[in-house]
Design an enzyme around this catalytic site. Structure first.
Site, PDB file in Angstrom:
ATOM      1  N   GLU A   1     -17.442   6.149  12.395  1.00 42.76           N
ATOM      2  CA  GLU A   1     -16.770   4.842  12.480  1.00 42.76           C
ATOM      3  C   GLU A   1     -15.340   5.092  12.933  1.00 42.76           C
ATOM      4  O   GLU A   1     -14.949   6.235  13.157  1.00 42.76           O
ATOM      5  CB  GLU A   1     -16.800   4.146  11.115  1.00 42.76           C
TER       6      GLU A   1
ATOM      7  N   TYR B   1      -9.712  -0.455  -3.011  1.00 44.25           N
ATOM      8  CA  TYR B   1      -8.998  -1.625  -2.506  1.00 44.25           C
ATOM      9  C   TYR B   1      -9.910  -2.501  -1.660  1.00 44.25           C
ATOM     10  O   TYR B   1     -11.026  -2.095  -1.318  1.00 44.25           O
ATOM     11  CB  TYR B   1      -7.767  -1.194  -1.697  1.00 44.25           C
TER      12      TYR B   1
ATOM     13  N   ARG C   1      -0.603  13.473 -17.099  1.00 46.51           N
ATOM     14  CA  ARG C   1      -1.419  13.686 -15.893  1.00 46.51           C
ATOM     15  C   ARG C   1      -2.553  14.655 -16.210  1.00 46.51           C
ATOM     16  O   ARG C   1      -2.299  15.801 -16.608  1.00 46.51           O
ATOM     17  CB  ARG C   1      -0.550  14.278 -14.772  1.00 46.51           C
TER      18      ARG C   1
ATOM     19  N   ARG D   1     -18.217  -6.028  -2.405  1.00 44.03           N
ATOM     20  CA  ARG D   1     -17.890  -4.632  -2.075  1.00 44.03           C
ATOM     21  C   ARG D   1     -16.846  -4.071  -3.035  1.00 44.03           C
ATOM     22  O   ARG D   1     -16.907  -2.893  -3.416  1.00 44.03           O
ATOM     23  CB  ARG D   1     -17.412  -4.534  -0.625  1.00 44.03           C
TER      24      ARG D   1
ATOM     25  N   HIS E   1      -6.732  15.476 -14.709  1.00 41.44           N
ATOM     26  CA  HIS E   1      -7.844  15.040 -13.852  1.00 41.44           C
ATOM     27  C   HIS E   1      -8.866  14.246 -14.658  1.00 41.44           C
ATOM     28  O   HIS E   1      -9.437  13.276 -14.181  1.00 41.44           O
ATOM     29  CB  HIS E   1      -8.534  16.245 -13.202  1.00 41.44           C
TER      30      HIS E   1
HETATM   31  C1  LIG Z   1     -12.834   3.224   7.570  1.00 43.81           C
HETATM   32  C2  LIG Z   1     -13.141   1.787   7.802  1.00 43.81           C
HETATM   33  N1  LIG Z   1     -14.349   1.446   8.295  1.00 43.81           N
HETATM   34  C3  LIG Z   1     -14.673   0.157   8.536  1.00 43.81           C
HETATM   35  C4  LIG Z   1     -13.767  -0.858   8.276  1.00 43.81           C
HETATM   36  C5  LIG Z   1     -14.174  -2.286   8.542  1.00 43.81           C
HETATM   37  O1  LIG Z   1     -14.454  -2.928   7.325  1.00 43.81           O
HETATM   38  P1  LIG Z   1     -14.242  -4.515   7.210  1.00 43.81           P
HETATM   39  O2  LIG Z   1     -14.966  -5.108   8.365  1.00 43.81           O
HETATM   40  O3  LIG Z   1     -14.866  -4.874   5.913  1.00 43.81           O
HETATM   41  O4  LIG Z   1     -12.775  -4.746   7.277  1.00 43.81           O
HETATM   42  C6  LIG Z   1     -12.511  -0.553   7.750  1.00 43.81           C
HETATM   43  C7  LIG Z   1     -11.560  -1.625   7.469  1.00 43.81           C
HETATM   44  O5  LIG Z   1     -10.447  -1.430   7.095  1.00 43.81           O
HETATM   45  C8  LIG Z   1     -12.191   0.801   7.495  1.00 43.81           C
HETATM   46  O6  LIG Z   1     -10.991   1.141   6.984  1.00 43.81           O
END
Ligand SMILES: Cc1ncc(COP(=O)(O)O)c(C=O)c1O
Length: 280
Positions: A180, A36, A104, A55, A106
């Site tokens: 993150e 997504y 279904r 991306r 895999h």
């Molecule tokens: C896990 C994660 N890291 C980083 C980001 C930041 O990405 P972006 O700046 O492209 O929204 C997101 C955004 O939803 C995210 O879900």
């Protein structure tokens, strides 16, 4: 919760969201076999659209879903959804799954038609004048967090714990290192220098963090990419969480302890001003 707007798009057709129907055999539903993107829109204009499309295409290639559209068609989908939802501020969500098969399994067929779904949601304004708080949690996700996959169970559980603690996000820790946020990227400020973890399999290459680093460099700030032990983050002058719908959120408390002075810092004030100018 950001509310969806009326008009969505499913496999090339624009229709009211309430009328969109997807098969229960869709692999996105059965396996989370899908990726997504989320694209912010300000005053009817998508922000960093090319980076989001790049991306999206990278995520599709990484999980072997054939590209359902070229870049021009993605751009058309986004601008048409904005137009049909009357422009203004919103976020465009695009999801591409491997599609629905006859049962279904895999193992996937390589000629299944991907399901392309997109909707627009409200984009809520932020008030960061008092900063936000975050918690830390162990990073329990899979080993390919660079792919923007819809299989987000670990992120959902972490974000839920953050919400229960009154925090905007959970900052995830792998061993001793910051990866993150559950829904955001992390940037530190140490003595006027911005520091973030290098892109790699452990983190999503954030469109916002890339843009923020570019803006800060242009403004003369030094920016470094380094692994960040958790103690280093807790000792930083400023900690920011960045994301497409979040912008740059200044973190003033982590696990209940103040970050820096406990107030949004001067580097955040300066860089956030540049970010808001570029986004308006
Ligand atoms: C896990 C994660 N890291 C980083 C980001 C930041 O990405 P972006 O700046 O492209 O929204 C997101 C955004 O939803 C995210 O879900």
């Amino acid at each position: 919760m950001a509310q969806p707007l009326d008009i969505a798009s499913l496999n090339g057709e624009f229709l009211p969201l309430a009328e969109a129907r997807i098969s229960p055999l869709d692999r996105g539903f059965l396996f989370g076999d899908a990726i997504y993107e989320v694209i912010p829109v300000y005053a009817g204009v998508p922000h960093l659209l090319d980076a989001h499309i790049a991306r999206l295409e990278r995520s599709l290639a990484a999980i072997d879903i054939p590209l359902p559209h070229d870049a021009g068609a993605w751009r058309h989908l986004v601008t048409e959804l904005i137009r049909r939802n009357d422009g203004g501020a919103m976020a465009i969500y695009i999801q591409v799954s491997r599609g629905a098969e006859t049962g279904r399994d895999h193992v996937y067929a390589t000629d299944t038609r991907p399901t392309v779904f997109a909707m627009a949601t409200e984009l809520q304004p932020h008030d960061y004048s008092d900063g936000v708080s975050a918690i830390t949690l162990p990073d329990e996700r899979w080993a390919r967090c660079d792919i923007k996959a819809t299989a987000l169970l670990a992120n959902v559980l972490a974000r839920q714990k953050a919400a229960a603690a009154g925090a905007v996000d959970a900052i995830l820790i792998d061993g001793d290192e910051v990866t993150e946020g559950a829904v955001s990227s992390v940037i530190l400020v140490e003595q006027q220098t911005l520091v973030r973890r290098p892109h790699g399999n452990e983190v999503l290459p954030g469109t916002t963090t890339d843009h923020v680093i570019a803006l800060a460099r242009e403004a003369g700030y030094a920016c470094r990419e380094e692994l960040i032990p958790v103690q280093r983050m807790l000792a930083a002058d400023e900690v920011w969480l960045t994301g497409a719908t979040k912008g740059i959120a200044p973190v003033v408390r982590i696990d209940g302890s103040p970050v820096g002075t406990g107030r949004p810092g001067p580097v955040w004030t300066a860089v956030n001003r540049l970010y808001e100018a570029a986004a308006s």
